[in-house]
Design an enzyme around this catalytic site. Structure first.
Site, short mmCIF file in Angstrom:
data_model
loop_
_atom_site.label_atom_id
_atom_site.label_comp_id
_atom_site.label_asym_id
_atom_site.label_seq_id
_atom_site.Cartn_x
_atom_site.Cartn_y
_atom_site.Cartn_z
N ALA A 10 0.75 -1.40 0.04
CA ALA A 10 0.01 0.28 -0.43
C ALA A 10 0.51 1.54 -0.33
O ALA A 10 0.77 1.91 -1.14
CB ALA A 10 -0.97 -0.05 1.51
N ALA A 11 1.46 1.67 0.84
CA ALA A 11 2.61 2.81 1.27
C ALA A 11 3.91 3.08 0.48
O ALA A 11 3.40 3.53 -0.64
CB ALA A 11 3.29 2.87 2.76
N CYS A 42 -6.09 -6.63 2.95
CA CYS A 42 -7.36 -6.71 4.20
C CYS A 42 -7.87 -7.37 3.87
O CYS A 42 -8.73 -8.36 4.98
CB CYS A 42 -7.85 -5.51 4.34
SG CYS A 42 -6.90 -3.84 4.89
N ASN A 303 -1.77 4.15 2.67
CA ASN A 303 -1.78 5.18 1.15
C ASN A 303 -2.27 6.65 1.78
O ASN A 303 -0.73 6.96 0.60
CB ASN A 303 -3.22 5.17 1.15
CG ASN A 303 -3.76 3.30 0.29
OD1 ASN A 303 -3.58 2.90 -0.75
ND2 ASN A 303 -3.75 2.32 1.36
N TYR A 424 -31.73 11.16 10.70
CA TYR A 424 -32.19 10.19 11.39
C TYR A 424 -33.59 9.67 10.15
O TYR A 424 -33.80 11.00 9.50
CB TYR A 424 -33.33 11.05 12.37
CG TYR A 424 -34.00 10.03 13.00
CD1 TYR A 424 -34.58 9.10 13.30
CD2 TYR A 424 -35.75 10.92 12.99
CE1 TYR A 424 -36.15 8.39 13.16
CE2 TYR A 424 -36.64 10.34 13.21
CZ TYR A 424 -36.55 9.34 13.47
OH TYR A 424 -38.03 8.46 13.63
#
Lengths: 447, 447
Positions: A10-11, A42, A303, A424
């Site tokens: 990722a990085a 993940c 990321n 709501y």
């Protein structure tokens, strides 16, 4: 200018792609020790849960796209073993055993983290697996299929362990979870943790708390997990007791380390050497609530930090405010979410915390299909600030946590949070969102 | 001290209950013109959808509980017709035709809103119904059952109209929706609104845009809805073109009015008379983004404003920051949410808005069951501030809107929002939450 990146997940790939895209004459080289880059780590538990999905589904972008379309010199099977900061050179070996060395002007260490494997007998046996990179997922999936695994032991009960318990149960595997400490998710409020414990039991997961695994033995074609008070025979052991940052080469190069031996970085991701950056699971971060350094290895930060490195490498100054420790995971039919600090973490950081737990509903009064939602909220008696929130529910916890997360970034008081105008409608919750009810209750303790 | 409340729904009963609870010697009288108090009006469409549920399911607390357990003098069937501010007296008639008058020290006007009924032929016919109070729901439910309604026309396409379209389709009733303007949900970005239009059509709702209803006629036991270009015969007409504040008695008493003729109140809910409060759908509010007055009648504000009135009546000063215009509704299998301003509203309030729409996913890369989520985001070119967000998706919009809502309360910039640490796990969204992706895209337009 030569920009060298160690680590292609990722990085690393975020940094390489963005830097090259925004400065096309930059020479960008990525050195990745495995064969895989740019995949959703993940997603592995959910992929393993489904025997009909290929593990390669998790690849977000193929290596050749980075090489051919993006012009990145991506070298898989290249393991970096040392950084010579004086000479600005990295050295290592490729998977053919050939030594390599590479000059850099700017370097990014994005070596990620590794599962912690106890140094005890039997943890190296075949069938004793851990889950970090895509090949680990591939190996586990093949092992389950070839060995027709019917019974597994998971050592550890953190979120990867819990996600894997669900994945293995989805494949109709008997699952036993063991851990040395006597309580599940010790950072979590007990009223919330009890919901997770019930959910695991309702889905046939057998929990063995307070059981330290002293060794694992091979018995015929099976494995025997040996604890002080019990033994469990199984075909597969998953070791998921935690993760540690891969910071050895940084430490060897004399770079400063932070919490949990993660590589210490400033807000622009510089290490203690201005030409060497670190990002992702190997690096630390500032916590937006405490202002102090922390190590919370998660994908979004990886990321984002990759992008920030890219900007800083090409000369656009980019500083990141830090992390709030926002996280969510699914345990069978429960959503579990947190952001910010626990009461213990708040006390340790010098706050004077008060805490409430409320039990609310996921839908409005009399709306069909409602179920309970527990919300824990922590505030500071001195400043009135909101410090942290935890939530467990069958629905509506995963995204609901983001409102208090934004409040933590904004350093809102509990009072100010209690006055926010949240959405709501009867299918989605009560008029007073459960986080508002928690805030209203917590206010009484803060006054 | 005598505290008199006109209106026994959300704002009125919240104020009465909290004031009496916190100051037991207060004499609290509530005058409610209908027979019903304290019910979930927003739940009516979902109740009407199910013939097996009694409408009384929606009652949150019975009248006798307020009377006997809480010591509130609750008088149902009492219609207030005038306020004499000089004499501090309200007068009116009960449902037996008896006149009454009542002295007050502090007065709360919580008269709510009413559906707008066009002054055109046939809108008073039996079977031409509107939906505001519990009895309207009762009447509609009975009418559907007794008349075995098979075909209905809904005039209007706002959120109540859309919720009722779903409710009537759930009862297998053919539904036609008509409105004079040529577009659905004009406040909504067109890319998002198109998702709702498709959802309605996929669920068998027939939309007739650009059709102004000139009259309704009775033909035998049926109703004929007559527009310029078409006529539709049906058994039931629901008029849902909008709501107006019930501010007539306030206006007659010389109190100041605000936007849309709502009763003007300050942050402590005082009207232009310091002894007269107003709260709920009849009163206006400050908008936290513009700082200007607005009228956005919604349930959470009504409850919160009722509580604030109670505090101020008993001498605890309580001021509310205002509303962000956060709202969510469900249209069949879609969640539709918004907070803050549209671009048009932003321009009107003096901002220089830029807008983006992104199409994201509800789950992570390669996660099964993912579907699209559209996010519209508006920011201010001058200040960089986040001004508003809209979202449509099959899942994850209802609660996701609360993060930008909190950001609006905190007056965050788009840049600051883009750096917030939001939750990620594959079942719940991509690594970069779609609102973060929208913020990242919007930033390019703001620079």
């Amino acid at each position: 200018m030569k920009f060298v990146v160690i680590g292609g997940d990722a990085a690393g790939m975020s940094a390489a792609s963005r830097a090259k895209r925004n400065k096309s004459d930059l020479e960008v080289t990525v050195l990745e020790q495995t064969a895989d880059v740019s995949y959703s780590a993940c997603g592995m538990p959910y992929n393993i849960a489904d025997p009909n999905r290929a593990i390669e589904d998790l690849v977000v972008r193929e290596a050749q796209v980075f090489r051919e379309k993006q012009g990145i010199d991506l070298r898989t099977g290249h393991r970096v073993e040392a950084i010579d900061r004086a000479a600005r050179v990295v050295t290592g070996h490729d998977n053919q055993g050939n030594a390599f060395e590479l000059k850099y002007d700017k370097l990014l260490i994005a070596t990620g983290g590794s599962p912690i494997i106890p140094d005890r007998p039997g943890f190296g046996l075949p069938g004793v697996l851990a889950l970090k990179n895509l090949n680990d997922g591939r190996v586990m999936k093949e092992y389950i299929q070839i060995r027709a695994v019917k019974k597994a032991v998971i050592i550890g009960m953190g979120y990867i362990a819990l996600e894997m318990a669900e994945a293995l149960r989805a494949r109709d595997i008997e699952v036993h979870m063991v851990k040395p400490r006597p309580i599940l998710l010790p950072w979590m409020n007990r009223e919330l943790a009890s919901m997770i414990e019930e959910e695991l039991q309702a889905n046939g997961v057998q929990l063995h708390l307070g059981q330290d695994v002293t060794s694992i033995e091979k018995v015929d074609d099976r494995l025997k997990v040996i604890c002080a008070d019990m033994k469990i025979e199984c075909q597969l052991v998953l070791v998921a007791i935690g993760v540690k940052p891969n910071s050895e080469i940084a430490e060897d190069a004399g770079l400063e380390l932070g919490p949990k031996k993660a590589i210490a970085v400033d807000r622009a991701m510089h290490t203690s050497d201005q030409d060497v950056f670190a990002a992702g699971d190997c690096a630390d971060a500032y916590h937006v609530v405490t202002g102090q350094k922390t190590w919370i290895p998660l994908a979004l930060r990886a990321n984002r930090a990759g992008w920030a490195v890219a900007d800083n490498v090409i000369g656009k100054t980019k500083e990141l405010p830090g992390v709030a420790g926002t996280a969510v995971f699914k345990v069978f039919y429960l959503e579990v979410a947190r952001t910010g600090l626990t009461s213990d973490e708040a006390s340790a950081a010098g706050f004077d915390p008060a805490e409430v737990v409320i039990t609310g509903q996921t839908k409005a009064h009399a709306h069909p299909g409602s179920s309970i939602m527990r919300v824990q909220m922590v505030g500071d008696r001195k400043s009135g600030r909101l410090l942290g929130v935890q939530m467990v529910a069958r629905e509506g916890a995963a995204h609901r946590i983001n409102a208090p997360a934004v409040a933590l970034h904004s350093q809102l008081t509990v009072e100010a949070y209690s006055q926010t105008d949240l959405a709501y409608a009867p299918p989605f919750g009560p008029v007073w969102d459960p986080t508002l009810t928690a805030a209203n209750q917590l206010l009484k303790k803060l006054r």
